[in-house]
Design an enzyme around this catalytic site. Structure first.
Site, PDB file in Angstrom:
ATOM      1  N   GLU A  45       0.028   1.554  -2.206  1.00 38.26           N
ATOM      2  CA  GLU A  45       1.273   2.205  -1.319  1.00 38.26           C
ATOM      3  C   GLU A  45       0.956   3.607  -1.609  1.00 38.26           C
ATOM      4  OE1 GLU A  45       5.813   2.217  -0.760  1.00 38.26           O
ATOM      5  OE2 GLU A  45       4.997   0.524  -1.613  1.00 38.26           O
ATOM      6  N   ASP A  49       0.026   6.456   1.018  1.00 35.37           N
ATOM      7  CA  ASP A  49       0.889   7.491   1.665  1.00 35.37           C
ATOM      8  C   ASP A  49       0.335   8.729   1.633  1.00 35.37           C
ATOM      9  OD1 ASP A  49       3.817   8.392   2.575  1.00 35.37           O
ATOM     10  OD2 ASP A  49       3.693   9.363   0.593  1.00 35.37           O
ATOM     11  N   ASP A 118       4.916  -0.314   4.087  1.00 26.19           N
ATOM     12  CA  ASP A 118       4.367  -0.127   2.858  1.00 26.19           C
ATOM     13  C   ASP A 118       2.874  -0.728   2.893  1.00 26.19           C
ATOM     14  OD1 ASP A 118       6.708   1.192   2.094  1.00 26.19           O
ATOM     15  OD2 ASP A 118       7.523  -0.758   0.913  1.00 26.19           O
ATOM     16  N   GLU A 121       0.332   1.550   4.392  1.00 19.86           N
ATOM     17  CA  GLU A 121      -0.142   2.671   3.484  1.00 19.86           C
ATOM     18  C   GLU A 121      -0.997   1.749   2.509  1.00 19.86           C
ATOM     19  OE1 GLU A 121       3.924   5.488   3.969  1.00 19.86           O
ATOM     20  OE2 GLU A 121       3.631   4.221   2.385  1.00 19.86           O
TER      21      GLU A 121
END
Length: 229
Positions: A45, A49, A118, A121
């Site tokens: 995650e 991002d 989450d 990502e």
């Protein structure tokens, strides 16, 4: 590594055939079911991002070479925020293939906005590690295509737009009050009332996060203001 039919179908929706399917499995593994021998998706995650952020920043700069930083920033925020990631996750059925512990499943984890964001990502990071940045970027640009085309409409969310309008009129920021709640704990529905100093108000109801219903209430009130202008 052998993967199940539902994971294979999800991979097809992503448009990426994993050379290392273990990366996808890890991206879909929530912390509630992770263990020392079964890593969860938190580290992915973190990486995903950044992969998403770089892709969106590059796409926006290339799409509008005259835009200032002040114009680009809200567009960028609209594209990478949690609500957007969760919406993309829902569109590709990510929640259906998440690996969750019993407590998360009982509490409606497959529909939780933060959890979906989450995991989205993490999936992007899995693609990046499996095939490199250019492949991950291509997947992101395809999944986010419609949002990139309408980003100017999304850049100023209704709450921000309403607050800016109120401040321009010399008012305090709008107040958001939870005036109702119903439904089970794992899938609550909220009623939110937004009020302005001059007495104008609007109400929105629905399932989702409180923030999303606040956005809806702000949108209703903005519509009332525009119709009275």
């Amino acid at each position: 590594m052998k993967i199940s039919d539902d994971i294979r179908a999800f991979s097809a929706k992503l448009g990426h055939d994993f050379k290392r399917p273990d990366l996808l499995i890890r991206a879909l593994t929530h912390g509630s079911v992770g263990s020392p021998t079964r890593p969860d998706n938190q580290r992915l995650e973190f990486l995903g991002d950044r992969v998403l952020g770089l892709t969106m920043a590059e796409a926006l700069v290339l799409a509008d070479r005259k835009a200032t930083e002040g114009q680009l920033a809200p567009r960028y925020n609209a594209l990478v925020r949690g609500e957007t990631c969760a919406a993309v996750a829902r569109e590709i059925g990510l929640g259906d293939v998440l690996k969750l512990g019993r407590s998360e499943m009982v509490s409606g984890g497959r529909r939780k906005e933060a959890l979906l964001a989450d995991a989205m990502e993490a999936v992007l990071a899995a693609i990046y590690l499996d095939a490199g940045f250019e492949t991950a970027k291509a997947v992101i640009l395809r999944l986010w295509e419609s949002r990139l085309e309408t980003v100017d409409d999304d850049a100023r969310d209704p709450k921000t737009a309403l607050q800016e309008w109120a401040q321009a009129q010399g008012m305090k920021p709008p107040q958001y009050l939870q005036t109702g709640r119903s439904g089970p704990d794992h899938a609550p529905e909220f009623e939110i009332t937004v009020k302005l100093d001059d007495g104008r108000s609007a109400i929105a109801q629905g399932a989702g996060t409180k923030r999303s219903i606040e956005q809806a209430a702000a949108s209703v009130l903005l519509g009332q203001i525009e119709s009275q202008a």
